[in-house]
Design a protein around this motif. Structure first.
Motif, PDB file in Angstrom:
ATOM      1  N   GLY A  12      45.663 -15.217 -10.393  1.00  0.00           N
ATOM      2  CA  GLY A  12      44.562 -14.716 -11.200  1.00  0.00           C
ATOM      3  C   GLY A  12      44.306 -13.231 -11.035  1.00  0.00           C
ATOM      4  N   ILE A  13      44.881 -12.627 -10.007  1.00  0.00           N
ATOM      5  CA  ILE A  13      44.664 -11.205  -9.734  1.00  0.00           C
ATOM      6  C   ILE A  13      45.580 -10.337 -10.588  1.00  0.00           C
ATOM      7  N   THR A  14      46.797 -10.769 -10.789  1.00  0.00           N
ATOM      8  CA  THR A  14      47.769  -9.980 -11.536  1.00  0.00           C
ATOM      9  C   THR A  14      48.709 -10.908 -12.289  1.00  0.00           C
ATOM     10  N   ASP A  15      49.348 -10.387 -13.324  1.00  0.00           N
ATOM     11  CA  ASP A  15      50.313 -11.183 -14.076  1.00  0.00           C
ATOM     12  C   ASP A  15      51.751 -10.849 -13.672  1.00  0.00           C
ATOM     13  N   HIS A  16      51.907 -10.231 -12.527  1.00  0.00           N
ATOM     14  CA  HIS A  16      53.219  -9.866 -11.997  1.00  0.00           C
ATOM     15  C   HIS A  16      54.054 -11.122 -11.768  1.00  0.00           C
ATOM     16  N   ALA A  17      55.289 -11.129 -12.250  1.00  0.00           N
ATOM     17  CA  ALA A  17      56.132 -12.320 -12.148  1.00  0.00           C
ATOM     18  C   ALA A  17      57.248 -12.191 -11.108  1.00  0.00           C
ATOM     19  N   GLY A  18      57.392 -11.041 -10.487  1.00  0.00           N
ATOM     20  CA  GLY A  18      58.478 -10.839  -9.540  1.00  0.00           C
ATOM     21  C   GLY A  18      58.060 -11.105  -8.105  1.00  0.00           C
ATOM     22  N   PRO A  19      58.886 -10.653  -7.164  1.00  0.00           N
ATOM     23  CA  PRO A  19      58.567 -10.820  -5.748  1.00  0.00           C
ATOM     24  C   PRO A  19      57.270 -10.098  -5.392  1.00  0.00           C
ATOM     25  N   VAL A  20      56.548 -10.647  -4.423  1.00  0.00           N
ATOM     26  CA  VAL A  20      55.266 -10.091  -4.006  1.00  0.00           C
ATOM     27  C   VAL A  20      55.303  -9.817  -2.505  1.00  0.00           C
ATOM     28  N   VAL A  21      54.812  -8.650  -2.107  1.00  0.00           N
ATOM     29  CA  VAL A  21      54.665  -8.323  -0.694  1.00  0.00           C
ATOM     30  C   VAL A  21      53.171  -8.311  -0.393  1.00  0.00           C
ATOM     31  N   VAL A  22      52.770  -9.108   0.590  1.00  0.00           N
ATOM     32  CA  VAL A  22      51.367  -9.189   0.978  1.00  0.00           C
ATOM     33  C   VAL A  22      51.232  -8.603   2.379  1.00  0.00           C
ATOM     34  N   TYR A  23      50.321  -7.660   2.549  1.00  0.00           N
ATOM     35  CA  TYR A  23      50.032  -7.057   3.845  1.00  0.00           C
ATOM     36  C   TYR A  23      48.711  -7.633   4.346  1.00  0.00           C
ATOM     37  N   GLY A  24      48.668  -8.065   5.602  1.00  0.00           N
ATOM     38  CA  GLY A  24      47.437  -8.617   6.151  1.00  0.00           C
ATOM     39  C   GLY A  24      47.487  -8.740   7.655  1.00  0.00           C
ATOM     40  N   GLU A  25      46.376  -9.211   8.215  1.00  0.00           N
ATOM     41  CA  GLU A  25      46.274  -9.359   9.669  1.00  0.00           C
ATOM     42  C   GLU A  25      47.080 -10.543  10.184  1.00  0.00           C
ATOM     43  N   SER A  26      47.105 -11.642   9.419  1.00  0.00           N
ATOM     44  CA  SER A  26      47.886 -12.801   9.841  1.00  0.00           C
ATOM     45  C   SER A  26      48.184 -13.676   8.646  1.00  0.00           C
ATOM     46  N   CYS A  27      49.078 -14.626   8.847  1.00  0.00           N
ATOM     47  CA  CYS A  27      49.505 -15.524   7.778  1.00  0.00           C
ATOM     48  C   CYS A  27      49.476 -16.954   8.307  1.00  0.00           C
TER      49      CYS A  27
END
Length: 51
Positions: A12-27
């Motif tokens: 819902g944030i973006t209509d990007h259809a390719g690979p996604v890189v998520v940066y965060g404190e933990s997963c």
């Protein structure tokens, strides 16, 4: 923190259809779940602070 709840909100944030890189404190998601959604998780250093 990347959780199942956050993962559910990503389309819902973006209509990007390719690979996604998520940066965060933990997963909280396993490698197979990340691969299923074409996500690469990168942990940010704990010393980095948002303003």
């Amino acid at each position: 923190m990347l959780t199942s709840r956050v993962l559910a909100e990503l389309p819902g944030i973006t209509d990007h259809a390719g690979p996604v890189v998520v940066y965060g404190e933990s997963c909280r998601l396993g490698p197979s779940r990340l691969a299923e959604h074409n996500i690469t998780f990168k942990q940010i250093p704990y010393d980095v602070k948002a303003l």
